[in-house]
Design a protein around this motif. Sequence first.
Motif, mmCIF file in Angstrom:
data_model
loop_
_atom_site.group_PDB
_atom_site.id
_atom_site.type_symbol
_atom_site.label_atom_id
_atom_site.label_comp_id
_atom_site.label_asym_id
_atom_site.label_seq_id
_atom_site.Cartn_x
_atom_site.Cartn_y
_atom_site.Cartn_z
ATOM 1 N N TRP A 1 0.793 -1.224 0.000
ATOM 2 C CA TRP A 1 0.000 0.000 0.000
ATOM 3 C C TRP A 1 0.825 1.273 0.000
ATOM 4 C CZ3 TRP A 1 -5.106 0.408 -0.818
ATOM 5 C CH2 TRP A 1 -5.855 -0.764 -0.746
ATOM 6 N N HIS A 2 2.045 1.227 0.481
ATOM 7 C CA HIS A 2 2.831 2.436 0.675
ATOM 8 C C HIS A 2 3.985 2.485 -0.323
ATOM 9 C CE1 HIS A 2 0.648 3.326 4.370
ATOM 10 N NE2 HIS A 2 0.793 2.057 4.693
ATOM 11 N N TYR A 3 4.262 3.671 -0.828
ATOM 12 C CA TYR A 3 5.283 3.837 -1.853
ATOM 13 C C TYR A 3 6.647 4.203 -1.284
ATOM 14 C CZ TYR A 3 1.512 3.671 -5.254
ATOM 15 O OH TYR A 3 0.442 3.265 -6.017
ATOM 16 N N LYS B 1 1.485 -9.542 -2.029
ATOM 17 C CA LYS B 1 0.956 -9.208 -0.717
ATOM 18 C C LYS B 1 -0.401 -8.498 -0.824
ATOM 19 C CE LYS B 1 4.059 -11.004 1.956
ATOM 20 N NZ LYS B 1 3.695 -12.132 2.844
ATOM 21 N N ALA B 2 -0.570 -7.686 -1.865
ATOM 22 C CA ALA B 2 -1.884 -7.085 -2.107
ATOM 23 C C ALA B 2 -2.909 -8.173 -2.402
ATOM 24 C CB ALA B 2 -1.804 -6.094 -3.259
ATOM 25 N N VAL C 1 -2.370 -8.996 9.060
ATOM 26 C CA VAL C 1 -1.395 -8.137 9.728
ATOM 27 C C VAL C 1 -0.448 -7.595 8.659
ATOM 28 C CG1 VAL C 1 0.512 -8.026 11.369
ATOM 29 C CG2 VAL C 1 -1.554 -9.325 11.939
ATOM 30 N N ARG C 2 -0.320 -6.270 8.611
ATOM 31 C CA ARG C 2 0.469 -5.598 7.579
ATOM 32 C C ARG C 2 1.669 -4.905 8.220
ATOM 33 N NH1 ARG C 2 -2.743 -0.990 5.081
ATOM 34 N NH2 ARG C 2 -3.930 -2.588 3.975
ATOM 35 N N PRO C 3 2.827 -5.570 8.275
ATOM 36 C CA PRO C 3 4.006 -4.954 8.899
ATOM 37 C C PRO C 3 4.809 -4.106 7.921
ATOM 38 C CG PRO C 3 4.458 -7.238 8.406
ATOM 39 C CD PRO C 3 3.046 -6.978 7.958
ATOM 40 N N GLU D 1 -2.124 -2.804 10.919
ATOM 41 C CA GLU D 1 -0.868 -2.353 10.314
ATOM 42 C C GLU D 1 0.073 -1.852 11.399
ATOM 43 O OE1 GLU D 1 -0.430 -0.136 6.398
ATOM 44 O OE2 GLU D 1 -0.095 1.484 7.834
ATOM 45 N N VAL D 2 1.310 -2.336 11.356
ATOM 46 C CA VAL D 2 2.331 -1.938 12.317
ATOM 47 C C VAL D 2 3.545 -1.471 11.518
ATOM 48 C CG1 VAL D 2 3.727 -2.626 14.297
ATOM 49 C CG2 VAL D 2 1.518 -3.725 13.893
ATOM 50 N N ARG D 3 3.931 -0.190 11.698
ATOM 51 C CA ARG D 3 5.031 0.365 10.914
ATOM 52 C C ARG D 3 5.991 1.133 11.822
ATOM 53 N NH1 ARG D 3 3.455 3.967 6.112
ATOM 54 N NH2 ARG D 3 5.396 3.153 5.222
#
Length: 254
Positions: free
Chosen positions: A142-144, A157-158, A181-183, A242-244
């Motif tokens: 999701w993130h660039y 992953k998408a 879970v989206r790390p 989501e954990v970033r």
Amino acid sequence: MTDNLQGQHIVVTGGGSGFGLAIARELVGNGARVTLLGRRQAALDDAVAALGTDCAAGVVCDVADPDAIRRGFADLSGPIDGLVNNAGMARPGAVDDLDESEVIQQVNTNFLGTVFCCKAAIPLLRGRPNARIVNISSASAWHYDEMSHLSIYASTKAAVERFTRDLRQEVQRDGIGVTCVRPGAAWTNFADGWDAERIHRGFEAWMKTGPDMDSGMLPEHVAQAVAHVFSYPRGVAVDLLEVRPNQPIPKPEL
């Protein structure tokens, strides 16, 4: 955390190292018993020894191979209460320079491996008191601002995330909770085996996306998030977590 994990048997794919081993360690620390699935016997042996043979076991299984998945789940000892689909791989490459075999391997491991592990686990999870499936995605879906030249990995992953949405609805009546879970990025050995020239080109492209990067996350933080998902009572499930990392630092020089 909670006593909800006491006595639970949870399968963790890719459990011999990285996020998988950290997740297994956190689950065991909260009372669960784990079975680790992985490709390398030596890594599994080391992980089981570190976790303790009384609460951990290892089964050699390449999740890119559906037949190996069927054999691996047939070798499990006793019923299971949870599955963590963590196994994954990435190979960097610009789209006009992709290696066909590496594309297929990423799709088979990251997406189809998740699908077929879920298929194998669902019959074993039905009827358990608080059964759960956790599918591990990636912030790169999701993130660039993640690493460049990982389009195939991010796409798989998408696909995992979209698959997880339908799976959640399909198994609700079976009493199985499903979570994605989206790390984000953390310090692991994930880049082992990457081609040096491809890493260099991806790194150069990534440097052009901005001067800073997020830092500060360890595999243990992702593991805590996964264990938290398992802590909820039956009938309550985290949909997406989501954990970033959240500490901006200058990107390192190449």
